[in-house]
Scaffold this active site. Structure first.
Site, short mmCIF file in Angstrom:
data_model
loop_
_atom_site.label_atom_id
_atom_site.label_comp_id
_atom_site.label_asym_id
_atom_site.label_seq_id
_atom_site.Cartn_x
_atom_site.Cartn_y
_atom_site.Cartn_z
CD1 TRP A 1 -2.35 -2.16 1.54
CD2 TRP A 1 -3.06 -0.98 -0.22
NE1 TRP A 1 -3.39 -2.84 0.95
CE2 TRP A 1 -3.85 -2.15 -0.12
CE3 TRP A 1 -3.31 -0.08 -1.27
CZ2 TRP A 1 -4.88 -2.44 -1.02
CZ3 TRP A 1 -4.35 -0.37 -2.17
CH2 TRP A 1 -5.11 -1.53 -2.04
CE LYS B 1 -8.65 -2.06 4.30
NZ LYS B 1 -8.89 -3.16 3.47
CG ASP C 1 -3.32 4.24 3.92
OD1 ASP C 1 -4.41 4.12 4.52
OD2 ASP C 1 -3.02 3.56 2.92
C1 LIG Z 1 -3.61 0.22 3.96
C2 LIG Z 1 -4.52 0.41 2.80
N1 LIG Z 1 -4.47 1.56 2.09
C3 LIG Z 1 -5.28 1.78 1.05
C4 LIG Z 1 -6.21 0.85 0.65
C5 LIG Z 1 -7.08 1.14 -0.54
O1 LIG Z 1 -8.32 1.47 -0.10
P1 LIG Z 1 -9.56 1.76 -1.08
O2 LIG Z 1 -9.91 0.44 -1.70
O3 LIG Z 1 -10.57 2.31 -0.14
O4 LIG Z 1 -9.11 2.75 -2.09
C6 LIG Z 1 -6.33 -0.35 1.36
C7 LIG Z 1 -7.34 -1.35 0.95
O5 LIG Z 1 -7.31 -2.50 1.33
C8 LIG Z 1 -5.46 -0.58 2.45
O6 LIG Z 1 -5.52 -1.72 3.15
#
Ligand SMILES: Cc1ncc(COP(=O)(O)O)c(C=O)c1O
Length: 362
Positions: A103, A197, A173
């Site tokens: 991520w 989540k 994040d």
């Molecule tokens: C740590 C992290 N950041 C970003 C995201 C991306 O999120 P979204 O699908 O809401 O764009 C996720 C999705 O699993 C994630 O676990």
């Protein structure tokens, strides 16, 4: 409820049963208004009450101080990967990132579209099985901000203690671990998290931003992607995802009823301990992926001796009512996501299944 699965999905993920039942009760006729919340105007008093209460609950449960705005934005955490540099990266400055895995990598890729980036630390050479230590951090002096990913959902690593970035705003994040433990918001310039989540269903992203960072983008930014648009309008500039915000409201009330962030952390640590002990005491049959000092209490990742055995584990677990134990397609292996709403009983059942599987195949 007899037919609820043991849900270890990584996101969207398990929601508290009580929350689902309350939503069901209120679904057709929301609190005597003769219609569902989804059918109401976002400018009406009933929805506005839910909207404002959700912000207040977040402020209370996360201890968000004055001087920070709480925003509800759409587009997922993935849109924040772009909004952060678009709004915060000033000319002559660099966007610094701590590269901890999948991520973080996506956030970095997006920032590169908007200006110069720098890597303040990386655990790539260790296959991202750990969070870099404070001593490894090299923050470029001309950094506009330092970005980290508090919990790498795919690798199963989590920051245990956040770094001190001095006067450089820290951006995080927190999509996969927000509200899993108490938080000192004042350490951060900006925090963002997709709700799906720990906070609710997909469809809304929470942004907590220090007021001095709002309203100063150095590049042309579309109205909807400017933080000041949402901040000036209490996240009601356009139609917000009303149902997702309402569900988040119910989840926050559930967290409050559990005793808040500290109580939830205690429960999360108990669940994680049970699972990591099952891995560590299996004599190598199950092997934890993350370095013990960086282990996540939200996503527990592990491997077995062969991919065949891992496939068999997934297949047999599914037959026993377990869902979501296959690791992310990018890294393989196995992963149990044990977010706030996953009950201890699900983890106990999983640990029993793991012991039984080892007896049969070890
Ligand atoms: C740590 C992290 N950041 C970003 C995201 C991306 O999120 P979204 O699908 O809401 O764009 C996720 C999705 O699993 C994630 O676990």
């Amino acid at each position: 409820m007899a037919n609820r699965a043991y849900n270890f999905n990584a996101g969207p993920a398990a929601l508290p049963l009580e929350v689902l039942q309350q939503a069901q009760e209120e679904f057709v006729d929301f609190r005597g208004n003769g219609m569902s919340l989804m059918e109401m105007s976002h400018r009406g008093a009933v929805y506005e009450g839910v909207h404002r209460e959700t912000e207040q609950l977040l402020r209370e449960l996360l201890g968000i101080p004055d001087g920070y705005k709480v925003l509800f934005i759409q587009g997922g955490a993935s849109t924040q990967f772009a909004m952060v540099p678009m709004n915060l990266l000033q000319p002559g400055k660099v966007a610094s990132y701590i590269d901890t895995g999948s991520w973080a990598g996506k956030a970095i890729k997006e920032a590169k579209l908007f200006g110069q980036t720098a890597i303040a630390a990386s655990s790539e050479k260790d296959k991202y099985n750990r969070i870099p230590s404070a001593a490894e951090l090299q923050i470029a002096p001309d950094s506009a901000y330092v970005h980290l990913t508090s919990n790498e959902t795919i690798e199963g690593t989590q920051w245990q203690e956040y770094p001190d970035t001095g006067s450089v705003p820290l951006v995080a994040d927190m999509s996969s671990d927000i509200l899993c433990r108490p938080l000192n918001v004042s350490k951060f310039g900006l925090i963002y998290a997709g709700a799906q989540k720990n906070l609710g269903p997909s469809g809304v992203t929470i942004v907590i931003i220090r007021e001095d960072l709002i309203g100063n983008p150095s590049m042309p930014v579309p109205t909807m992607l400017r933080y000041d648009t949402h901040a000036k309008n209490d996240s009601l500039y356009n139609t917000p995802p009303t149902f997702a915000i309402y569900m988040t409201n119910l989840v926050l009330k559930w967290v409050k009823a559990q005793g808040g962030a500290a109580a939830v952390e205690k429960a999360n640590r108990a669940k994680a301990k049970l699972l990591y002990e099952a891995i560590d005491q299996s004599g190598g049959f199950y092997r934890g992926f993350a370095d013990p000092g960086s282990r996540s209490i939200m996503n527990v990742t592990f491997r077995m001796a062969s991919e065949e055995l891992e496939k068999l584990f997934v297949k047999e677990s599914e037959a026993e009512g377990f869902v979501g134990l296959k690791g992310h397609r990018s890294v393989g292996g196995l992963r149990a996501s044990i977010y706030n709403a996953v009950p201890l009983a699900s983890v106990q059942a999983l640990v029993e299944f793991m012991a039984e599987f080892k007896r049969r195949h070890g």
